[in-house]
Design an enzyme around this catalytic site. Structure first.
Site, short mmCIF file in Angstrom:
data_model
loop_
_atom_site.label_atom_id
_atom_site.label_comp_id
_atom_site.label_asym_id
_atom_site.label_seq_id
_atom_site.Cartn_x
_atom_site.Cartn_y
_atom_site.Cartn_z
N LYS A 206 46.24 -41.35 70.37
CA LYS A 206 46.86 -42.55 69.79
C LYS A 206 46.74 -43.72 70.77
O LYS A 206 46.33 -44.80 70.41
CB LYS A 206 48.33 -42.27 69.46
CG LYS A 206 49.04 -43.47 68.91
CD LYS A 206 50.50 -43.20 68.62
CE LYS A 206 51.19 -44.52 68.27
NZ LYS A 206 52.62 -44.38 68.08
N GLU A 212 44.88 -36.86 80.62
CA GLU A 212 44.19 -35.59 80.39
C GLU A 212 42.99 -35.80 79.47
O GLU A 212 41.88 -35.32 79.73
CB GLU A 212 45.14 -34.56 79.74
CG GLU A 212 46.29 -34.12 80.62
CD GLU A 212 47.53 -35.02 80.48
OE1 GLU A 212 47.38 -36.21 80.10
OE2 GLU A 212 48.64 -34.53 80.76
N GLY A 265 53.12 -39.88 67.65
CA GLY A 265 52.16 -38.84 68.03
C GLY A 265 52.49 -37.48 67.42
O GLY A 265 51.64 -36.81 66.85
N ARG A 266 53.76 -37.07 67.50
CA ARG A 266 54.13 -35.73 67.00
C ARG A 266 54.28 -35.69 65.49
O ARG A 266 54.60 -34.66 64.92
CB ARG A 266 55.40 -35.25 67.70
CG ARG A 266 56.55 -36.25 67.66
CD ARG A 266 57.64 -35.89 68.66
NE ARG A 266 58.68 -36.92 68.75
CZ ARG A 266 58.61 -37.99 69.53
NH1 ARG A 266 57.53 -38.19 70.28
NH2 ARG A 266 59.59 -38.87 69.58
N GLU A 351 60.80 -33.40 71.75
CA GLU A 351 60.37 -34.74 72.16
C GLU A 351 61.11 -35.78 71.32
O GLU A 351 61.30 -36.92 71.75
CB GLU A 351 58.84 -34.87 71.99
CG GLU A 351 58.23 -35.95 72.87
CD GLU A 351 56.71 -35.88 72.95
OE1 GLU A 351 56.18 -35.33 73.93
OE2 GLU A 351 56.04 -36.38 72.03
N HIS A 382 59.17 -6.69 70.97
CA HIS A 382 58.87 -5.86 72.14
C HIS A 382 58.82 -6.70 73.41
O HIS A 382 58.23 -6.28 74.41
CB HIS A 382 57.54 -5.12 71.90
CG HIS A 382 57.58 -4.28 70.66
ND1 HIS A 382 58.02 -2.97 70.68
CD2 HIS A 382 57.31 -4.58 69.36
CE1 HIS A 382 57.98 -2.49 69.43
NE2 HIS A 382 57.56 -3.45 68.62
N LYS A 492 54.14 -39.04 84.24
CA LYS A 492 52.76 -39.55 84.16
C LYS A 492 52.53 -40.60 85.25
O LYS A 492 51.50 -40.60 85.92
CB LYS A 492 52.52 -40.21 82.79
CG LYS A 492 52.49 -39.26 81.61
CD LYS A 492 52.15 -40.04 80.36
CE LYS A 492 52.41 -39.26 79.10
NZ LYS A 492 52.26 -40.03 77.88
O1 F6P Z 1 53.41 -36.22 75.91
C1 F6P Z 1 53.73 -37.48 75.44
C2 F6P Z 1 52.80 -37.96 74.40
O2 F6P Z 1 52.95 -39.33 74.42
C3 F6P Z 1 53.06 -37.38 73.02
O3 F6P Z 1 54.07 -38.01 72.34
C4 F6P Z 1 51.72 -37.54 72.38
O4 F6P Z 1 51.59 -36.75 71.24
C5 F6P Z 1 50.83 -37.12 73.51
O5 F6P Z 1 51.45 -37.65 74.67
C6 F6P Z 1 49.40 -37.58 73.40
O6 F6P Z 1 49.32 -38.97 73.38
P1 F6P Z 1 48.02 -39.71 72.88
O7 F6P Z 1 47.75 -39.30 71.49
O8 F6P Z 1 48.33 -41.16 73.01
O9 F6P Z 1 46.90 -39.31 73.80
#
Ligand code: F6P
Length: 527
Positions: A206, A212, A265-266, A351, A382, A492
């Site tokens: 987003k 990452e 995002g979620r 979140e 288990h 971050k």
């Molecule tokens: O971990 C925080 C977050 O901002 C989430 O809310 C989101 O889904 C994820 O990082 C990935 O963010 P992006 O889609 O901006 O890479």
């Protein structure tokens, strides 16, 4: 709502909890032969038994009055109407609009958003079909055989869950993989094994700034360019709400799929972030997923509170976390294909509702979002069920089972269903063992049980939307903003600086523990 009304309603729920503190659910069943019928709901193909809870009609009534005092109906309308209920970020949270087929205009910032949503849906559907059919080809003219999604959090869990849960509906002609975290191992393994000529990378982010995903993109791009040169560009598609950032990284407009900033995002599976799922399932099946979610939206918006599934689940979450002090709840799918459901709901709930201040920034005076955890229920038996049955804490459980026949392996599902029902029964009834305290199971441990028919896109859509609205409901009762996530930003920021210092940059001030660990790791990295 006025503050005194809310406080009085909150106090009434606390009084109900005190009255029930020593109740036995078995007594609640004995007192009301209709309890199962009255506490079972059938909504959008989900059959849900809520009878095994530490709750009677008077307590439920008090919770429903609390929902009223918290202005839940008004907040719910504001959600669907696109009001800027994510106040800290000044925008609406309109994931429901992504699955709304009603063409009635919906105005945000003076503009009808429906045409743009429809255009995004068309673009996703067309692209998914073009990739599936081989019409959209790799740079060498061959159809793609592998799609790799680079994305994390909400840009990963939803599509990954949908493809796993709906595996029988997924095309066998394409392999779809996900690289989420920045651990070099999964990416290394994938690059070692993929044919660059026939691999397509979807870069799902987003913000298009998540470290990452950016790091994985850079490595994947370097790999592809080393094999294909400039033609590598044709093997990358950006999916983002920040197209300028994608352009700045060299993505051409025809390689960018955008979605609106008001999609959290979620909550973004239903947007262009769902493209990997749409590619695997096909556009029609993906539309069925959205339709299932839309059916749950319609239910949440219009069903009476006492028969409203997400609303009742949200009330139960508040009831247990804030009034009983239960610090966690556990989600137990008895179906391997729903393996990722607990993690998906973990992000969604924690979140969203994992906040310590209300929407006006005042500290919350009571516990809010519990820890959400879980895993495959049968394997869990288990692994950690011992704690559920005999641990000192009560952990409300939520079982999910699919009830259908499997002709190829008859008996397996029957056994699975029996085990699921047995666990819920055991948590409720416990086991007396007057002569052996080690064998005694106290019972009286609450659980919900979802029975799904076969997992279809529509059923999955309804289930996930149910979790969204339940999270929203509890957020409203806790009076928090479920749509921001400032807490994840601090780590971050610190990681950015620490990375530079690991790389030799001048050290800044750290706590003594971090400073020592930084030194230790820095020395190891230099060897
Ligand atoms: O971990 C925080 C977050 O901002 C989430 O809310 C989101 O889904 C994820 O990082 C990935 O963010 P992006 O889609 O901006 O890479």
């Amino acid at each position: 709502m006025t503050q005194p009304e809310f406080t009085a309603a909150w106090q009434a729920v606390a009084t109900a909890q005190s009255r029930l503190a020593d109740c036995r659910m078995t007594d609640l069943f004995a007192a009301d032969p209709q309890r199962v019928t009255r506490y079972t709901l059938d909504v959008a193909e989900l059959h849900v038994d809520l009878s095994k809870h530490l709750l009677d009609d008077a307590a439920l009534e008090a919770l429903l009055r609390l929902a009223q005092a918290a202005d839940l109906p008004r907040w719910r309308e504001a959600l669907f109407a696109g009001a800027p209920i994510n106040a800290s970020e000044g925008r609406p949270a309109l994931h429901t609009a992504l699955r709304d087929v009603d063409p009635t205009p919906l105005t945000v910032d003076g503009q009808d958003i429906k045409p743009a949503v429809a255009a995004m849906q068309r673009q996703v559907a067309d692209l998914a079909e073009a990739i599936r059919s081989g019409q959209r080809r790799a740079s060498g003219g061959q159809p793609f055989e592998r799609v790799v999604n680079l994305g994390i959090g909400g840009s990963f869990w939803g599509p990954a869950l949908a493809l796993e849960a709906l595996q029988p509906h997924v095309t066998p002609d394409l392999r779809i993989d996900f690289i989420s975290n920045v651990d070099p191992q999964p990416l290394r393994a994938l690059l070692a094994d993929c044919d660059p000529q026939r691999t397509l990378f979807l870069v799902s982010s987003k913000s298009f700034g998540t470290a990452e995903t950016q790091r994985n993109l850079a490595a994947a791009r370097a790999f592809m360019e080393s094999h294909l040169g400039a033609a590598a560009d044709q093997h990358f598609i950006a999916i983002t709400a920040s197209p300028d950032k994608a352009r700045a990284l060299g993505f051409r407009d025809d390689a960018i799929v955008t979605f609106p900033q008001w999609v959290g995002g979620r909550y973004s599976l239903w947007s262009a972030i769902g493209l990997p799922a749409a590619i695997g399932l096909g556009a029609d099946r993906f539309a069925e997923l959205l339709a299932g979610a839309a059916a749950m939206d319609a239910h949440f918006r219009s069903a009476p509170p006492q028969a409203n599934l997400p609303l009742l689940l949200g009330l139960l979450d508040v009831w247990y976390a804030s009034f009983w002090g239960f610090g966690s709840r556990v989600l137990l799918p008895y179906d391997q294909s729903l393996r990722l459901l607990p993690t998906y709901v973990q992000q969604l709930a924690m979140e969203s509702d994992g906040k310590g201040v209300d929407r006006d920034g005042r500290p919350l005076p009571h516990p809010s979002c519990p820890v959400v955890w879980g895993g495959n229920g049968n394997d869990g038996e288990h692994t950690f069920y011992q704690l559920l049955h005999q641990g000192p804490a009560t952990i409300p459980a939520e079982f999910v089972i699919c009830a259908h026949d499997d002709a190829d392996l008859p008996g397996h599902r029957r056994r699975l269903i029996a085990q699921c029902l047995a666990q819920a029964e055991a948590l409720l009834g416990g086991a007396p063992a007057p002569d052996n305290p080690h064998a005694r199971c106290p019972g009286n441990r609450p659980s919900s049980l979802f029975v799904l028919p076969r997992l279809t896109p529509a059923v999955l859509g309804a289930l996930l939307a149910c979790h969204e609205h339940r999270t929203f409901t509890s957020g409203v009762l806790w009076r928090i903003n479920p749509f921001d996530q400032f807490g994840v930003e601090l780590g971050k920021r610190l990681a950015g600086r620490l990375e530079q210092e690991l790389d030799g940059a001048e050290r800044t001030r750290h706590d003594p523990s971090t400073a020592a660990l930084l030194e230790f790791c820095r020395a190891r990295l230099q060897h």
